[in-house]
Enzyme design. Structure first.
Site, mmCIF file in Angstrom:
data_model
loop_
_atom_site.group_PDB
_atom_site.id
_atom_site.type_symbol
_atom_site.label_atom_id
_atom_site.label_comp_id
_atom_site.label_asym_id
_atom_site.label_seq_id
_atom_site.Cartn_x
_atom_site.Cartn_y
_atom_site.Cartn_z
ATOM 1 N N SER A 465 17.592 31.832 18.255
ATOM 2 C CA SER A 465 16.914 30.645 17.739
ATOM 3 C C SER A 465 17.542 29.353 18.246
ATOM 4 C CB SER A 465 16.894 30.716 16.203
ATOM 5 O OG SER A 465 16.000 29.790 15.663
ATOM 6 N N ASP A 476 18.683 24.668 31.943
ATOM 7 C CA ASP A 476 17.636 23.989 32.708
ATOM 8 C C ASP A 476 18.146 22.697 33.335
ATOM 9 O OD1 ASP A 476 15.779 25.943 32.160
ATOM 10 O OD2 ASP A 476 14.924 24.915 30.432
ATOM 11 N N LYS A 490 14.268 35.176 19.927
ATOM 12 C CA LYS A 490 13.393 34.700 18.843
ATOM 13 C C LYS A 490 12.983 33.265 19.143
ATOM 14 C CE LYS A 490 12.772 34.095 13.900
ATOM 15 N NZ LYS A 490 12.163 32.764 14.057
#
Length: 669
Positions: A465, A476, A490
């Site tokens: 999460s 990224d 998740k």
């Protein structure tokens, strides 16, 4: 309520017939649930992320899930029962929509009839069953769910029960229990199960039925009847007050999903994810079998007053799956400070020089909401604490920083967003797409950067999460190396919706990285993988039934600071060369290979005591040999028994992460 495989068995050949009768209360639908049924349909079709129509396709899946909830190990229904139920396959959707849920009770009452007759007969015949067990006989019990089919005849089913109860009796026998103790333990087990069956009410059955529908949409959408709703509110995500563990039901078993960092289970015992809890006992009292028990009942038994002891009989996931052991845990309240960010320094030697690598361990993304509401300017939060620790580490002239998110199951989304902002100027950190397709972008608005140097994030399969949001964003941005294992996966958001009776936890949105990739299902893939004893096939979102798929949306605009993919091949080669020589990693790799060899493809277990004893002894000897090989390489004193083995050096992962960071620094000089 969810009856997950109540292990029952009669003596071979002692079949049941329709003439056997046993008094029980036939359950019927509650008129008050008609409104709840219609509310559920309306919310599932309007609010759920997929906006799936509750139709015949859902009904087919719900039918199978309902039967599996009642009889997951195919212990009570015969194939003839299943054939007789076939006419209901396309009626579950209509039943929920109309509010007439009679079909659920028709099927349940057949199940109840079979179960109570068997329990009654078993309690009468159990002593003779146990006394007739021959542990020298060569026979085996099928344990692969894919190989277990509905029995065609009562005698076939009786033989399955005989073997299952023999397996439990054999485990007790190998743990030193006498025949009388075994009979007493098993008798107590089935009496407790009969008592729980008699306490089952119509609302329990409605909850099972409703969840056969909700779980056909995704594994995180659930209906909580009033009693279960109260338990859920008290124990968020089924986190057990007292020992600090998150559990879930898997077939007939109660399985450990994860341990709450800083909790009693994590600090006092060797309880681990994927372990199965098969009995629970209060200090000084008899153990009570919980196989097949509903999850909220298991929760109630484990929860207790602070500073009292609870005993758990577990089947460890790292063993052969055939041997149990009992562990004791002192119940404690998990305090906020126990889950606070902590720092230390790992020193790495390189060409005659010593480099300091700062490590911040963050167990969860927390924020002291009560202190905030009270106006306390010194309230604790994961971001504030981490920032303070970074500033302290910088004063010690660290060469790099490791953010350890292993085992961090998530927490506050706002904290995850703010914490990622400590390492980047203002910019997006996560995208949230709702059921209507609208995308909301959260980001850091503070242009200041607390730490701009080389860094790595350690993750594993239990990082979930909010952890995945931080790791994904910084990966990224090319801002951090991601090291360890594939994360949980998740990437969905749930909200609680009140109903006329109970509440609905429903999946409403999905998380996406700034690159547009979802964190759902796949999680975050590390740049450099570390060996792990966690089985990624049995843990994580992809191991759940019917998870929402991975997908992509448009990327956002964001800068890339380092071209990490161009360096990973060189970094990976150096990493792999090092761990092949590191005694701690060698031990982990050998243990991974050993577990695969002993458990992969296993479809049955022996019911022969000599075979099981030899397997247990061989497993313990192999574990001692592996540990002593590691200890000899490190110059440590060898152990003589398996009880002398302590957990492997976790710092080896941090040291190796530090080595990788130094390689990274060298490549960028």
């Amino acid at each position: 309520m969810n009856y997950k495989n109540l292990f029952l068995c009669l003596l071979m050949g002692a079949t049941l017939s329709a003439s056997n009768t046993f008094a029980y209360t036939e359950l019927k639908p509650l008129e008050e649930n008609q409104k709840v049924s219609q509310q559920l349909v309306e919310m599932l079709e309007r609010v759920h992320y997929n906006k799936t129509a509750i139709d015949d396709e859902i009904s087919l899946m719900a039918f199978d899930k309902y039967l599996s909830s009642l009889d997951p190990s195919k212990s009570f229904f015969l194939q003839s029962d299943i054939d007789s139920f076939a006419k209901y396959k396309l009626t579950f959707d209509d039943a929920l929509r109309s509010g007439d849920t009679s079909v659920a009770y028709v099927i349940y009452n057949v199940f109840l009839d079979h179960l109570e007759i068997r329990l009654d007969q078993l309690l009468k015949t159990l002593p003779s069953i146990v006394k007739n067990f021959d542990y020298t006989k060569k026979e085996s019990l099928t344990i692969d769910p894919d190989d277990i089919q509905w029995a065609q005849t009562q005698s076939e089913l009786d033989e399955v029960w005989r073997k299952r109860i023999k397996n439990r009796a054999l485990i007790l026998n190998m743990n030193g229990k006498s025949e009388e103790d075994i009979i007493e333990s098993l008798t107590r087990r089935y009496k407790n199960q009969l008592k729980r069956i008699e306490q089952t009410d119509a609302m329990d059955i409605f909850q099972i039925f409703a969840n056969s529908i909700t779980l056909s949409l995704d594994p995180h959408t659930s209906y909580f009847a009033p009693r279960a709703s109260e338990t859920f509110n008290i124990n968020m995500s089924l986190s057990l007050e007292g020992i600090g563990a998150v559990l879930q039901q898997e077939d007939e078993d109660t399985k450990v999903v994860r341990l709450v960092p800083g909790g009693p289970a994590a600090t006092q015992s060797d309880l681990a994810p994927n372990d199965k809890i098969i009995s629970v006992g209060q200090d000084g009292k008899d153990m009570i079998d919980v196989v097949g028990m509903r999850l909220d009942d298991v929760v109630d038994m484990i929860r207790g007053e602070r500073d009292t002891v609870v005993n758990l009989e577990i089947i460890p996931s790292k063993g052969n799956g055939q041997t149990s052991k009992i562990i004791s845990i002192i119940r404690k309240k998990v305090k906020l400070e126990d889950q606070s960010a902590q720092k230390h320094i790992v020193e790495v030697e390189r060409e005659g020089e010593t480099y300091k690598i700062g490590v911040i361990k963050l167990p969860t993304f927390y924020s002291d909401f009560a202190a905030i509401q009270a106006g306390d300017k010194n309230y604790k939060s994961s971001t504030r604490d981490t920032k303070k620790l970074i500033e302290e580490l910088r004063k010690e002239n660290i060469s790099g920083l490791i953010l350890d998110l292993r085992g961090n199951g998530g927490g506050s989304l706002q904290e995850a967003n703010a914490l990622a902002g400590l390492f980047i100027p203002a910019g997006p950190t996560v995208q949230i797409r709702d059921a209507s397709g609208r995308v909301n972008i959260l980001g850091d608005q503070d242009r200041s950067v607390t730490y701009s140097g080389p860094m790595a994030i350690l993750v594993n399969r239990m990082s979930a999460s909010a952890s995945e949001i931080v790791a994904g964003a910084l990966q990224d941005y090319g801002r951090s190396l991601i090291l360890g294992g594939q994360t949980f996966g998740k990437g969905t958001v749930q909200v609680l919706q009140p109903l006329d009776k109970g509440q609905l936890k429903i999946t409403q949105a999905k998380f996406y990285r700034v690159s547009g990739d979802s964190t759902q299902h796949k999680g975050v893939i590390p740049d450099i993988a570390f060996p792990s004893l966690l089985d990624e096939k049995s843990v994580g979102e992809s191991a759940l039934e019917n998870p929402l798929p991975w997908d992509q949306i448009h990327e956002t605009r964001y800068p890339v600071y380092w071209d990490i993919p161009s360096m990973t091949s060189k970094l990976t080669k150096a990493h792999e060369d090092r761990i092949k020589k590191d005694p701690n990693f060698i031990s982990v790799l050998e243990q991974i290979d050993y577990i695969k060899e002993k458990t992969e493809g296993i479809k049955s277990i022996s019911l022969n005591k000599q075979v099981r004893t030899e397997q247990q002894e061989t497993g313990e000897q192999d574990e001692i040999a592996r540990e002593n090989k590691r200890r000899r390489a490190l110059g440590l004193e060898e152990v003589e028994t398996i009880d002398d083995i302590t957990p492997a050096d976790e710092d080896s992962y941090e040291r190796e992460a530090g080595e990788i960071l130094l390689d990274f620094i060298t490549l960028n000089q």
